[in-house]
Scaffold this motif. Structure first.
Motif, PDB file in Angstrom:
ATOM      1  N   LEU A 338       0.828  -1.204   0.000  1.00  0.00           N
ATOM      2  CA  LEU A 338       0.000   0.000   0.000  1.00  0.00           C
ATOM      3  C   LEU A 338       0.862   1.253   0.000  1.00  0.00           C
ATOM      4  CD1 LEU A 338      -2.845  -0.998   2.486  1.00  0.00           C
ATOM      5  CD2 LEU A 338      -3.146  -0.322   0.092  1.00  0.00           C
ATOM      6  N   LEU A 339       1.928   1.259   0.806  1.00  0.00           N
ATOM      7  CA  LEU A 339       2.805   2.424   0.865  1.00  0.00           C
ATOM      8  C   LEU A 339       3.478   2.672  -0.483  1.00  0.00           C
ATOM      9  CD1 LEU A 339       4.551   1.892   4.321  1.00  0.00           C
ATOM     10  CD2 LEU A 339       2.672   3.445   3.800  1.00  0.00           C
ATOM     11  N   GLY A 340       4.128   1.637  -1.024  1.00  0.00           N
ATOM     12  CA  GLY A 340       4.829   1.798  -2.285  1.00  0.00           C
ATOM     13  C   GLY A 340       3.899   1.934  -3.469  1.00  0.00           C
ATOM     14  N   GLY A 341       2.832   1.113  -3.477  1.00  0.00           N
ATOM     15  CA  GLY A 341       1.913   1.124  -4.607  1.00  0.00           C
ATOM     16  C   GLY A 341       1.190   2.441  -4.750  1.00  0.00           C
ATOM     17  N   CYS A 342       0.631   2.937  -3.664  1.00  0.00           N
ATOM     18  CA  CYS A 342      -0.110   4.203  -3.720  1.00  0.00           C
ATOM     19  C   CYS A 342       0.810   5.367  -4.052  1.00  0.00           C
ATOM     20  CB  CYS A 342      -0.825   4.452  -2.398  1.00  0.00           C
ATOM     21  SG  CYS A 342      -2.208   3.343  -2.073  1.00  0.00           S
ATOM     22  N   SER A 343       2.014   5.381  -3.474  1.00  0.00           N
ATOM     23  CA  SER A 343       2.947   6.480  -3.742  1.00  0.00           C
ATOM     24  C   SER A 343       3.358   6.511  -5.214  1.00  0.00           C
ATOM     25  CB  SER A 343       4.188   6.338  -2.857  1.00  0.00           C
ATOM     26  OG  SER A 343       3.860   6.473  -1.498  1.00  0.00           O
ATOM     27  N   ASN A 344       3.761   5.380  -5.747  1.00  0.00           N
ATOM     28  CA  ASN A 344       4.243   5.349  -7.130  1.00  0.00           C
ATOM     29  C   ASN A 344       3.110   5.474  -8.140  1.00  0.00           C
ATOM     30  OD1 ASN A 344       7.322   4.683  -7.145  1.00  0.00           O
ATOM     31  ND2 ASN A 344       6.453   3.425  -5.518  1.00  0.00           N
ATOM     32  N   LEU A 345       1.987   4.829  -7.856  1.00  0.00           N
ATOM     33  CA  LEU A 345       0.849   4.965  -8.758  1.00  0.00           C
ATOM     34  C   LEU A 345       0.350   6.406  -8.764  1.00  0.00           C
ATOM     35  CD1 LEU A 345      -1.273   3.716 -10.608  1.00  0.00           C
ATOM     36  CD2 LEU A 345      -2.613   3.129  -8.569  1.00  0.00           C
ATOM     37  N   GLY A 346       0.257   6.986  -7.575  1.00  0.00           N
ATOM     38  CA  GLY A 346      -0.174   8.377  -7.504  1.00  0.00           C
ATOM     39  C   GLY A 346       0.779   9.305  -8.241  1.00  0.00           C
ATOM     40  N   GLY A 347       2.107   9.076  -8.074  1.00  0.00           N
ATOM     41  CA  GLY A 347       3.072   9.894  -8.780  1.00  0.00           C
ATOM     42  C   GLY A 347       2.979   9.738 -10.285  1.00  0.00           C
ATOM     43  N   GLY A 348       2.789   8.503 -10.760  1.00  0.00           N
ATOM     44  CA  GLY A 348       2.666   8.267 -12.192  1.00  0.00           C
ATOM     45  C   GLY A 348       1.421   8.902 -12.787  1.00  0.00           C
ATOM     46  N   VAL A 349       0.293   8.758 -12.107  1.00  0.00           N
ATOM     47  CA  VAL A 349      -0.955   9.366 -12.592  1.00  0.00           C
ATOM     48  C   VAL A 349      -0.827  10.881 -12.606  1.00  0.00           C
ATOM     49  CG1 VAL A 349      -3.402   9.708 -12.062  1.00  0.00           C
ATOM     50  CG2 VAL A 349      -2.396   7.422 -11.905  1.00  0.00           C
ATOM     51  N   PHE A 350      -0.200  11.434 -11.561  1.00  0.00           N
ATOM     52  CA  PHE A 350      -0.020  12.887 -11.532  1.00  0.00           C
ATOM     53  C   PHE A 350       0.810  13.367 -12.709  1.00  0.00           C
ATOM     54  CE2 PHE A 350       2.612  16.532 -10.352  1.00  0.00           C
ATOM     55  CZ  PHE A 350       1.619  17.478 -10.155  1.00  0.00           C
ATOM     56  N   LEU A 351       1.878  12.625 -13.057  1.00  0.00           N
ATOM     57  CA  LEU A 351       2.687  13.019 -14.208  1.00  0.00           C
ATOM     58  C   LEU A 351       1.886  12.978 -15.497  1.00  0.00           C
ATOM     59  CD1 LEU A 351       6.170  11.353 -13.574  1.00  0.00           C
ATOM     60  CD2 LEU A 351       5.544  13.757 -13.341  1.00  0.00           C
ATOM     61  N   LEU A 352       1.003  11.985 -15.633  1.00  0.00           N
ATOM     62  CA  LEU A 352       0.149  11.938 -16.815  1.00  0.00           C
ATOM     63  C   LEU A 352      -0.773  13.150 -16.885  1.00  0.00           C
ATOM     64  CD1 LEU A 352      -0.965   8.188 -17.119  1.00  0.00           C
ATOM     65  CD2 LEU A 352       0.564   9.455 -18.631  1.00  0.00           C
TER      66      LEU A 352
END
Length: 392
Positions: A338-352
């Protein structure tokens, strides 16, 4: 397996993923010219890497709680090797996007389990200390990657960077196969399905606050890494080697922040460490924003502000991670995912999403970083923590 050996193997298996994220940053302009695409389209590579890197952690974490850490790590590293090989064999922009996606899906295993491995072995202030050591070690990869990427691009072309990543992934897979010993004994595994395991972890309000702080700070780090070359090139004409040097200047301060977490664990409280980290995030974002309106200081402010922001992130990450996973000895894989997944997924979506906005400049970058730092502050205000409060 000793604590130091586990730290070294953890850093090694995460290194390929960390280097993949930043190796090509100094070469983005040359890559865009070679691939006949717009320079602004290259940050999409990081989004294509981060989104699967985040999504697949949600799978690897609970699986490792049921099957053990070792088989999950080996499968993930093998997938990463596949993605790197595809890029080396078919070096085109569409394959870069596909290969980056596969690379992210593979290294998600190491990204998720690097948190769980420490929780398997340690607890309390020792967990904070060893998470700090891991953060320090992991920081060496993105610190060296831009320098190496700039050198490889300048002397051998951008494809050589992905050949290096392929060889690195193969080496990591072989070393983990022969040297890594299982850290989760059978008696501590559980057979709970994925959704109930996640609901069990998310039931903790303290966990959710730590998760929110990590996501906000990480989004700022990713934004800075993805847009640094674009913003810096607006102030001066720089070679890939010069960009690589400027890019890594803030990174030692991340190392310093993680070191502070490691050496003060047990003497400073979680609250004090997180307040220091948040203030550093705010100062860094402020310096970037204010210096954007002074042309002669803009590039200096971009690097200096990035250093302050990275110092805060380096301190916050191991402390918040430890506070979040501490209560979940039997669900540390799910908590880490949850910590890694949400952080990286959130960062990737934000970049998009950010890629669809008007062209990035330093004032926009500073404003967004200030918003992320402000969100971290807001989540910190309730001041409830999962770890005991030793010291001051």
């Amino acid at each position: 397996m000793s604590g130091l050996s586990l730290v070294l193997l953890t850093v090694l298996m995460v290194a390929s993923g960390q280097m993949t994220q930043t190796l090509y940053v100094p070469a983005m302009t040359d890559m865009a010219d070679a691939l006949l695409v717009a320079k602004d389209s290259l940050p999409l590579l990081m989004a294509c890497y981060l989104i699967p890197y985040g999504l697949f952690q949600f799978i690897y974490g609970p699986l490792s709680d049921r099957l053990g850490r070792r088989p999950v790590l080996l499968v993930g590293l093998s997938i990463y090797v596949l993605g790197s090989g595809l890029i080396v064999l078919w070096p085109s922009y569409p394959m870069l996007l596909v290969g980056s996606f596969i690379q992210g899906a593979g290294t998600a295993a190491a990204g998720s389990l690097c948190r769980s491995l420490m929780r398997d072995k340690f607890e309390g202030t020792a967990l904070v200390r060893y998470n700090g050591y891991v953060s320090m070690g992991i920081m060496l990869a993105p610190l060296l990657a831009p320098l190496l990427g700039g050198y490889l691009n300048q002397h051998f072309g951008w494809q050589s960077m992905y050949l290096f990543l392929l060889l690195l992934g193969l080496s990591c897979t072989v070393i983990i196969f022969y040297c890594f010993k299982e850290t989760l004994p059978v008696e501590r595994r559980h057979q709970q399905s994925i959704l109930p395991a996640y609901l069990h972890v998310l039931h903790s309000h303290a966990f959710c606050r730590q998760l929110g702080m990590l996501m906000a700070a990480f989004a700022g780090v990713i934004l800075y890494e993805a847009e640094f070359a674009v913003v810096a090139s607006q102030h001066a004409t720089l070679t890939s080697r010069e960009l690589s040097v400027l890019f890594i200047l803030p990174l030692p301060l991340y190392f310093a922040g993680a070191m502070l977490a490691a050496i003060t664990a047990g003497r400073w409280s979680v609250a004090r460490l997180q307040w220091v980290a948040t203030i550093s995030l705010l100062l860094g974002a402020g310096v970037i924003l204010v210096s954007a309106f002074e042309a002669e200081l803009s590039l200096v402010g971009l690097v200096l502000g990035g250093g302050l922001y990275f110092a805060g992130a380096g301190l916050l990450f191991p402390v918040a991670t430890s506070a979040a996973v501490e209560p979940f000895a039997r669900h540390s894989g799910s908590a880490g995912a949850l910590l890694g997944g949400c952080s990286n997924l959130g960062g990737g979506v934000f970049l998009l999403v950010q890629g669809g906005l008007p062209q990035m400049n330093q004032s926009v970058l500073g404003g967004l970083l200030l918003a992320f730092a402000g969100l971290t502050l807001w989540l910190l205000l309730p001041a409830h923590h999962a770890l005991p409060e030793p010291g001051l």
